[in-house]
Motif scaffolding. Structure first.
Motif, PDB file in Angstrom:
ATOM      1  N   GLN A  18     -16.998  32.720 -16.375  1.00 10.34           N
ATOM      2  CA  GLN A  18     -17.310  33.132 -15.419  1.00 10.34           C
ATOM      3  C   GLN A  18     -19.006  33.207 -15.640  1.00 10.34           C
ATOM      4  O   GLN A  18     -19.230  34.108 -14.779  1.00 10.34           O
ATOM      5  CB  GLN A  18     -16.642  34.938 -15.855  1.00 10.34           C
ATOM      6  CG  GLN A  18     -15.261  34.472 -15.909  1.00 10.34           C
ATOM      7  CD  GLN A  18     -14.759  34.581 -14.028  1.00 10.34           C
ATOM      8  OE1 GLN A  18     -15.874  34.759 -13.280  1.00 10.34           O
ATOM      9  NE2 GLN A  18     -13.729  33.523 -13.602  1.00 10.34           N
ATOM     10  N   THR A  19     -19.714  33.234 -17.123  1.00 11.42           N
ATOM     11  CA  THR A  19     -20.771  32.584 -17.362  1.00 11.42           C
ATOM     12  C   THR A  19     -21.440  31.688 -17.464  1.00 11.42           C
ATOM     13  O   THR A  19     -20.685  30.009 -16.980  1.00 11.42           O
ATOM     14  CB  THR A  19     -20.786  32.951 -19.008  1.00 11.42           C
ATOM     15  OG1 THR A  19     -20.112  34.082 -19.042  1.00 11.42           O
ATOM     16  CG2 THR A  19     -22.010  32.647 -19.793  1.00 11.42           C
ATOM     17  N   ASN A  20     -22.577  31.810 -16.496  1.00  9.09           N
ATOM     18  CA  ASN A  20     -23.675  30.458 -16.213  1.00  9.09           C
ATOM     19  C   ASN A  20     -24.518  29.911 -17.592  1.00  9.09           C
ATOM     20  O   ASN A  20     -25.198  29.459 -17.116  1.00  9.09           O
ATOM     21  CB  ASN A  20     -24.749  31.052 -15.100  1.00  9.09           C
ATOM     22  CG  ASN A  20     -24.006  31.321 -13.873  1.00  9.09           C
ATOM     23  OD1 ASN A  20     -22.469  31.320 -13.894  1.00  9.09           O
ATOM     24  ND2 ASN A  20     -24.079  32.583 -13.630  1.00  9.09           N
ATOM     25  N   SER A  21     -24.226  30.786 -18.997  1.00  7.78           N
ATOM     26  CA  SER A  21     -25.648  30.005 -19.636  1.00  7.78           C
ATOM     27  C   SER A  21     -25.127  30.363 -21.439  1.00  7.78           C
ATOM     28  O   SER A  21     -24.493  31.430 -21.662  1.00  7.78           O
ATOM     29  CB  SER A  21     -26.987  30.516 -20.071  1.00  7.78           C
ATOM     30  OG  SER A  21     -27.808  29.927 -20.325  1.00  7.78           O
ATOM     31  N   PHE A  22     -25.188  29.412 -21.809  1.00 15.15           N
ATOM     32  CA  PHE A  22     -24.268  29.561 -23.113  1.00 15.15           C
ATOM     33  C   PHE A  22     -25.374  28.598 -24.214  1.00 15.15           C
ATOM     34  O   PHE A  22     -25.795  27.916 -24.198  1.00 15.15           O
ATOM     35  CB  PHE A  22     -22.547  28.835 -23.302  1.00 15.15           C
ATOM     36  CG  PHE A  22     -22.182  29.056 -22.389  1.00 15.15           C
ATOM     37  CD1 PHE A  22     -20.875  30.048 -23.190  1.00 15.15           C
ATOM     38  CD2 PHE A  22     -21.474  29.205 -21.001  1.00 15.15           C
ATOM     39  CE1 PHE A  22     -20.422  30.440 -22.468  1.00 15.15           C
ATOM     40  CE2 PHE A  22     -21.213  28.940 -20.148  1.00 15.15           C
ATOM     41  CZ  PHE A  22     -20.518  30.503 -20.837  1.00 15.15           C
ATOM     42  N   GLU A  23     -24.931  28.760 -25.494  1.00 18.24           N
ATOM     43  CA  GLU A  23     -25.393  28.289 -26.273  1.00 18.24           C
ATOM     44  C   GLU A  23     -24.634  28.130 -27.677  1.00 18.24           C
ATOM     45  O   GLU A  23     -23.472  28.552 -27.115  1.00 18.24           O
ATOM     46  CB  GLU A  23     -26.461  29.274 -27.208  1.00 18.24           C
ATOM     47  CG  GLU A  23     -27.156  28.166 -28.662  1.00 18.24           C
ATOM     48  CD  GLU A  23     -27.911  29.981 -29.143  1.00 18.24           C
ATOM     49  OE1 GLU A  23     -28.843  28.797 -30.460  1.00 18.24           O
ATOM     50  OE2 GLU A  23     -28.072  30.293 -29.254  1.00 18.24           O
ATOM     51  N   THR A  24     -24.478  26.897 -27.519  1.00 19.12           N
ATOM     52  CA  THR A  24     -23.414  25.647 -28.917  1.00 19.12           C
ATOM     53  C   THR A  24     -23.741  25.120 -29.426  1.00 19.12           C
ATOM     54  O   THR A  24     -24.767  25.175 -29.840  1.00 19.12           O
ATOM     55  CB  THR A  24     -22.414  24.473 -27.655  1.00 19.12           C
ATOM     56  OG1 THR A  24     -24.008  23.780 -27.403  1.00 19.12           O
ATOM     57  CG2 THR A  24     -21.837  25.061 -26.746  1.00 19.12           C
ATOM     58  N   PRO A  25     -22.549  25.305 -30.562  1.00 20.58           N
ATOM     59  CA  PRO A  25     -23.214  24.775 -31.950  1.00 20.58           C
ATOM     60  C   PRO A  25     -23.561  23.261 -32.443  1.00 20.58           C
ATOM     61  O   PRO A  25     -22.777  22.686 -31.375  1.00 20.58           O
ATOM     62  CB  PRO A  25     -22.532  25.342 -32.924  1.00 20.58           C
ATOM     63  CG  PRO A  25     -20.915  25.423 -32.376  1.00 20.58           C
ATOM     64  CD  PRO A  25     -21.511  25.671 -30.413  1.00 20.58           C
ATOM     65  N   PHE A  26     -23.457  22.241 -33.415  1.00 20.32           N
ATOM     66  CA  PHE A  26     -23.907  20.954 -33.503  1.00 20.32           C
ATOM     67  C   PHE A  26     -24.202  20.396 -32.604  1.00 20.32           C
ATOM     68  O   PHE A  26     -23.886  19.843 -31.681  1.00 20.32           O
ATOM     69  CB  PHE A  26     -22.404  20.145 -33.683  1.00 20.32           C
ATOM     70  CG  PHE A  26     -21.540  21.111 -34.799  1.00 20.32           C
ATOM     71  CD1 PHE A  26     -22.046  21.292 -36.430  1.00 20.32           C
ATOM     72  CD2 PHE A  26     -20.367  22.026 -33.826  1.00 20.32           C
ATOM     73  CE1 PHE A  26     -21.209  21.699 -37.143  1.00 20.32           C
ATOM     74  CE2 PHE A  26     -20.269  22.954 -35.719  1.00 20.32           C
ATOM     75  CZ  PHE A  26     -19.838  22.742 -37.004  1.00 20.32           C
ATOM     76  N   ASN A  27     -25.277  20.514 -32.283  1.00 21.75           N
ATOM     77  CA  ASN A  27     -26.020  20.429 -30.150  1.00 21.75           C
ATOM     78  C   ASN A  27     -27.148  20.430 -31.533  1.00 21.75           C
ATOM     79  O   ASN A  27     -28.468  20.239 -31.863  1.00 21.75           O
ATOM     80  CB  ASN A  27     -26.105  21.517 -29.619  1.00 21.75           C
ATOM     81  CG  ASN A  27     -27.216  21.710 -28.528  1.00 21.75           C
ATOM     82  OD1 ASN A  27     -27.482  20.081 -28.332  1.00 21.75           O
ATOM     83  ND2 ASN A  27     -26.855  22.595 -27.701  1.00 21.75           N
ATOM     84  N   SER A  28     -27.682  19.048 -30.587  1.00 24.41           N
ATOM     85  CA  SER A  28     -29.215  18.017 -30.699  1.00 24.41           C
ATOM     86  C   SER A  28     -30.260  18.863 -30.798  1.00 24.41           C
ATOM     87  O   SER A  28     -31.660  19.228 -30.652  1.00 24.41           O
ATOM     88  CB  SER A  28     -28.999  16.943 -30.359  1.00 24.41           C
ATOM     89  OG  SER A  28     -28.954  16.438 -28.985  1.00 24.41           O
TER      90      SER A  28
END
Length: 222
Positions: A18-28
């Motif tokens: 249901q969500t359009n924007s995320f921040e994820t770990p282990f990300n360049s």
């Protein structure tokens, strides 16, 4: 435990969509290496059986998209049979209690793939890597019933490939679920004790075999 993992995955896929924007770990794209605390407490319910499946660990990122991790596991289960007869020939509606304790320590290396569109739009990141696991299982049965053993201890060393994905929660980008499976080879060393014809019987043997396991955990990254 394996059924619980798939149920949690199904819930996650439906809720997180249901969500359009995320921040994820282990990300360049994130200007830091992530540090993660992970764990779970899951019930085990099947037939007359009852138990609990626990884990606690951490993961340390390096070079942004890589990590090393360490997890400890403690699982306890017990079960009984229906309509069973003991060694004296007495019938019981339920009996022959069996309990199992599993203790394990697992080390792993992971490489997370970037796939930025899937990370930002879905909050999903895939990874693969390597694992090494040390485990001790102790199973006890009721000596008043006839079983293959009264006590059995199994030492396990396993290693191989680790594959999985993480799924970020919509309203808390630092909280996410981790779903994975491990596949490889294991070495088992088994020792057991029993009583036959009023004599103590000890047996010990070992062998190599295929290893497969499914894992799930709730995680928070800093």
């Amino acid at each position: 435990m394996k059924y619980s993992s798939w149920i949690l995955l199904f819930i996650t896929l439906n809720v997180f969509a249901q969500t359009n924007s995320f921040e994820t770990p282990f990300n360049s794209k994130v200007n830091k290496n992530a540090f993660v605390i992970k764990g779970k407490v899951l019930p085990y319910l099947m037939g007359n059986g009852l138990g609990i499946n626990n884990s606690l660990g951490f993961e340390i990122g390096f070079l942004k998209t890589n990590s090393i991790g360490l997890e400890g596991f403690y699982n306890y289960y017990y079960d009984q049979e229906d309509k069973v007869t003991d060694r004296q020939g007495v019938f019981h509606e339920t009996g022959n209690l069996t309990d199992l304790q599993e203790k394990a320590l697992q080390m792993s290396y992971r490489h997370y793939y970037n796939f930025q569109r899937r990370r930002s739009n879905k909050g999903i990141a895939f990874y693969n890597g390597l694992f090494y696991r040390l485990e001790t299982d102790i199973r006890n049965t009721d000596p008043n019933y006839k079983n293959e053993y009264i006590n059995q201890k199994t030492g396990i060393r396993a290693g191989g490939l680790l594959m999985g994905m993480i799924m970020t929660f919509p309203k808390s980008s630092h909280l996410y679920m981790d779903y994975n499976f491990t596949i490889g080879k294991q070495f088992k060393n088994i020792s057991s004790y029993n009583i036959e014809n009023n004599q103590d019987v000890y047996e010990q043997y070992s062998y190599n075999s295929f290893y497969f396991n499914i894992g799930v955990s709730l995680n928070y990254w800093f």
